[in-house]
Design an enzyme around this catalytic site. Structure first.
Site, mmCIF file in Angstrom:
data_model
loop_
_atom_site.group_PDB
_atom_site.id
_atom_site.type_symbol
_atom_site.label_atom_id
_atom_site.label_comp_id
_atom_site.label_asym_id
_atom_site.label_seq_id
_atom_site.Cartn_x
_atom_site.Cartn_y
_atom_site.Cartn_z
ATOM 1 N N LYS A 1 12.536 32.778 52.133
ATOM 2 C CA LYS A 1 12.450 33.983 52.964
ATOM 3 C C LYS A 1 13.725 34.093 53.780
ATOM 4 C CE LYS A 1 9.455 37.262 53.892
ATOM 5 N NZ LYS A 1 8.351 37.792 53.072
ATOM 6 N N ASP B 1 11.026 43.238 52.781
ATOM 7 C CA ASP B 1 9.924 42.888 53.689
ATOM 8 C C ASP B 1 10.015 43.929 54.819
ATOM 9 O OD1 ASP B 1 7.849 40.539 54.152
ATOM 10 O OD2 ASP B 1 8.695 40.948 56.113
HETATM 11 P P1 NDP Z 1 7.548 48.166 56.529
HETATM 12 O O1 NDP Z 1 8.777 47.933 57.296
HETATM 13 O O2 NDP Z 1 7.556 49.103 55.381
HETATM 14 O O3 NDP Z 1 6.368 48.658 57.510
HETATM 15 C C1 NDP Z 1 5.956 47.863 58.573
HETATM 16 C C2 NDP Z 1 4.897 48.618 59.352
HETATM 17 O O4 NDP Z 1 4.308 47.728 60.294
HETATM 18 C C3 NDP Z 1 5.461 49.763 60.145
HETATM 19 O O5 NDP Z 1 4.487 50.779 60.287
HETATM 20 C C4 NDP Z 1 5.774 49.108 61.488
HETATM 21 O O6 NDP Z 1 5.786 50.014 62.579
HETATM 22 C C5 NDP Z 1 4.642 48.133 61.624
HETATM 23 N N1 NDP Z 1 5.102 46.966 62.405
HETATM 24 C C6 NDP Z 1 6.099 46.126 62.077
HETATM 25 N N2 NDP Z 1 6.290 45.199 63.021
HETATM 26 C C7 NDP Z 1 5.401 45.468 63.955
HETATM 27 C C8 NDP Z 1 5.109 44.859 65.191
HETATM 28 N N3 NDP Z 1 5.774 43.776 65.638
HETATM 29 N N4 NDP Z 1 4.087 45.372 65.917
HETATM 30 C C9 NDP Z 1 3.397 46.456 65.452
HETATM 31 N N5 NDP Z 1 3.653 47.082 64.287
HETATM 32 C C10 NDP Z 1 4.628 46.590 63.552
HETATM 33 O O7 NDP Z 1 7.052 46.713 56.068
HETATM 34 P P2 NDP Z 1 6.053 46.314 54.890
HETATM 35 O O8 NDP Z 1 4.995 47.326 54.749
HETATM 36 O O9 NDP Z 1 6.881 45.958 53.715
HETATM 37 O O10 NDP Z 1 5.446 44.952 55.452
HETATM 38 C C11 NDP Z 1 4.272 44.917 56.242
HETATM 39 C C12 NDP Z 1 3.672 43.514 56.198
HETATM 40 O O11 NDP Z 1 3.368 43.175 54.841
HETATM 41 C C13 NDP Z 1 4.576 42.392 56.700
HETATM 42 O O12 NDP Z 1 3.779 41.388 57.289
HETATM 43 C C14 NDP Z 1 5.195 41.834 55.410
HETATM 44 O O13 NDP Z 1 5.610 40.507 55.575
HETATM 45 C C15 NDP Z 1 3.995 41.944 54.492
HETATM 46 N N6 NDP Z 1 4.282 41.956 53.059
HETATM 47 C C16 NDP Z 1 5.147 42.847 52.509
HETATM 48 C C17 NDP Z 1 5.359 42.865 51.142
HETATM 49 C C18 NDP Z 1 6.245 43.872 50.482
HETATM 50 O O14 NDP Z 1 6.314 43.873 49.240
HETATM 51 N N7 NDP Z 1 6.904 44.759 51.202
HETATM 52 C C19 NDP Z 1 4.709 41.875 50.255
HETATM 53 C C20 NDP Z 1 3.766 41.037 50.923
HETATM 54 C C21 NDP Z 1 3.584 41.068 52.271
HETATM 55 P P3 NDP Z 1 7.210 50.479 63.199
HETATM 56 O O15 NDP Z 1 7.820 51.367 62.158
HETATM 57 O O16 NDP Z 1 6.828 51.168 64.439
HETATM 58 O O17 NDP Z 1 7.980 49.217 63.430
HETATM 59 O O1 2IT Z 2 5.923 38.628 51.609
HETATM 60 C C1 2IT Z 2 6.213 38.936 50.441
HETATM 61 O O2 2IT Z 2 5.605 38.478 49.473
HETATM 62 C C2 2IT Z 2 7.300 39.901 50.222
HETATM 63 N N1 2IT Z 2 7.857 40.397 51.201
HETATM 64 C C3 2IT Z 2 7.743 40.241 48.833
HETATM 65 C C4 2IT Z 2 8.666 39.194 48.278
HETATM 66 C C5 2IT Z 2 9.313 39.516 46.957
HETATM 67 O O3 2IT Z 2 10.147 38.689 46.541
HETATM 68 O O4 2IT Z 2 9.024 40.543 46.333
#
Ligand code: NDP
Ligand code: 2IT
Length: 449
Positions: free
Chosen positions: A126, A166
């Site tokens: 990561k 992420d």
């Molecule tokens: P994005 O940046 O697309 O969206 C994040 C969302 O969560 C936004 O709405 C953001 O609001 C909100 N957010 C982020 N940080 C905070 C915080 N500290 N407090 C409150 N709200 C928060 O990210 P993803 O959708 O890609 O990721 C979301 C979660 O999913 C994370 O935990 C990530 O690690 C996990 N994840 C992502 C994967 C992926 O493929 N993208 C795969 C597996 C897990 P704002 O815009 O206001 O900051």
């Molecule tokens: O938390 C996760 O699994 C991710 N942000 C996606 C990682 C990836 O390599 O697609």
């Protein structure tokens, strides 16, 4: 906990006392794997836990860049190359002001378990930076990404370490990172990053994969308890990549999503969230979620008061935390249970703290744990790597159906492990146990390295 687990936990606490999120992630795993260690004494004899908890390598670096006003800015970059037991290090990059070594290590540690559960040839890692993308222009994002990659490039490669998105990193950022990598290397190494735009090497269905995968996993989990999404009320925190596509698939399965949020507050729309509008606000305009009210004046906006997230006070059957770590505390869990929640789906990484998880388990609420339930994103990343190696693309339907099979398989593996080790229905323990055994066996097979 047995003596081995207690010793390892104490050592980990002593060595990482200033890293609370990392310690929390380690503790959650250690609390669930005792039944395996009782049967498999070879794991202790081979110091499996000690080796699994210590990352293979941590890289930190300076990221200088120049903003639009000509001012020099400096951020800190990270890449934790956690484990290469099962394949090249694989995991996302997070850009958020809260990023520090503890957060990247907790994410890297969880990634190795998650990637093991996919059954695909990927190790775990990561990275990210404390850079805040909010309010930055496209040009500033590009400048930052180019500087970040100018240091990172020497540590990654399609057979060594393959970053992806992420929080704060989507196709735009991956594009700028890829362009700079290609320029420095002078070669087109398509598989060095995943989550690329589909016009130059990305996989169809990668954007949808984490959210859809979460719902596929939950479909299987609910089905095992004679439940389904049909007619259920759902609340989803976040309005980013994971939240949006979880919403899309849950609605397709007949659920009604009534609330979504961002870091400022949440919207509640009893008629069901207008997802096209959310996509317009978040994916196109990169705006704040309260803009929703400009179109749907019937909806309500509840601003965060700083202490507790208002979204978890809304009555719901199913709650999907899809924003960030520790967004559901014991206090939130108590309200959700009082309001009759039946299932929690962890789209985010470590969204429920340990007290909240225990409270849900005690109250017979089903939990789809992050390491299993949000593995769809990294699984399709691995499918993107394989397409880049083949120099050939699958259709959307092909990738989506592979994703569905992988998530169904992860549920079955998790369920079976929970049954085999006396904790049937506890999928948090089941996922940890299944992943741990796979990693432990690979570690012993590869010798002391
Ligand atoms: P994005 O940046 O697309 O969206 C994040 C969302 O969560 C936004 O709405 C953001 O609001 C909100 N957010 C982020 N940080 C905070 C915080 N500290 N407090 C409150 N709200 C928060 O990210 P993803 O959708 O890609 O990721 C979301 C979660 O999913 C994370 O935990 C990530 O690690 C996990 N994840 C992502 C994967 C992926 O493929 N993208 C795969 C597996 C897990 P704002 O815009 O206001 O900051
Ligand atoms: O938390 C996760 O699994 C991710 N942000 C996606 C990682 C990836 O390599 O697609």
């Amino acid at each position: 906990m047995n003596e081995y687990l207690e010793r390892v936990l104490a050592d980990t606490q002593r060595k990482n006392s200033n890293e609370p999120e990392f310690l929390q992630a380690v503790k959650e795993v250690l609390c669930t794997i005792e039944p395996v260690l009782d049967v498999h004494k070879e794991y202790e004899q081979n110091a499996v836990l000690e080796r699994m908890i210590e990352p293979e390598r941590i890289i930190t670096f300076r990221v200088p860049w120049i903003d639009d006003s000509g001012k020099i800015r400096v951020n800190r970059g990270y890449r934790v190359q956690y484990s290469s037991l099962l394949g090249p290090y694989k995991g996302g990059l997070r850009l958020h002001p809260s990023v520090n070594q503890s957060i990247i290590k907790f994410l890297g540690f969880e990634q190795i378990f998650k990637n093991a559960l996919t059954g695909l040839p990927i190790g775990g890692g990561k990275g990210g930076s404390d850079f805040d993308p909010k309010g930055k222009t496209d040009n500033e994002i590009m400048k930052f990404c180019q500087s970040f990659m100018t240091e990172l490039y020497r540590h990654i490669g399609q057979d060594t370490d393959v970053p992806a998105g992420d929080i704060g990193v989507g196709a735009r950022e991956i594009g700028y990172l890829f362009g700079q990598y290609k320029r420095i290397k002078g070669a087109y190494e398509g598989g060095v990053l995943t989550g690329k735009d589909t016009v130059y090497g990305g996989s169809l269905a990668r954007k949808e994969a984490t959210g859809y995968g979460l719902i596929y996993f939950m479909r299987e989990m609910l089905n095992a308890h004679n439940e389904s999404f049909k007619g259920k009320t759902v609340t989803i925190s976040g309005a980013g990549n994971v939240a949006i596509y979880a919403c899309e698939k849950a609605v397709e399965y007949g659920a009604k999503v009534v609330a979504m949020s961002d870091s400022n507050g949440c919207i509640y729309d009893e008629n069901g969230i207008d997802l096209d509008l959310i996509k317009q606000i978040k994916e196109v305009e990169r705006g704040r979620i309260n803009k929703y009210l400009e179109v749907h004046s019937n909806a309500r906006y509840i601003e965060n008061n700083g202490e507790f997230a208002p979204i978890w006070t809304i009555k719901t059957d199913i709650a999907l935390p899809c924003a960030t770590q520790n967004e559901i505390t014991l206090h939130d869990a108590q309200i959700l249970v009082k309001n009759g929640v039946i299932a929690i789906g962890e789209g985010a990484n470590m969204p429920c703290n340990i007290d909240a998880i225990n409270y849900f388990l005690e109250n017979k609420v089903l939990i789809a744990p992050a390491k299993a339930a949000n593995a769809g994103g990294v699984a399709v990343s691995a499918i993107e790597m394989s397409q880049n190696s083949m120099r050939f693309y699958h259709s959307f339907e092909e990738v989506d159906s592979k994703l569905d099979k992988i998530m169904t398989n992860i549920f079955n593996t998790t369920n079976q492990a929970s049954k085999n080790f006396g904790c049937a229905g506890n999928y948090v323990a089941g996922a940890n146990i299944a992943a741990f055994q796979k990693l432990a066996n690979a570690m012993i097979a590869q010798g002391v390295v």
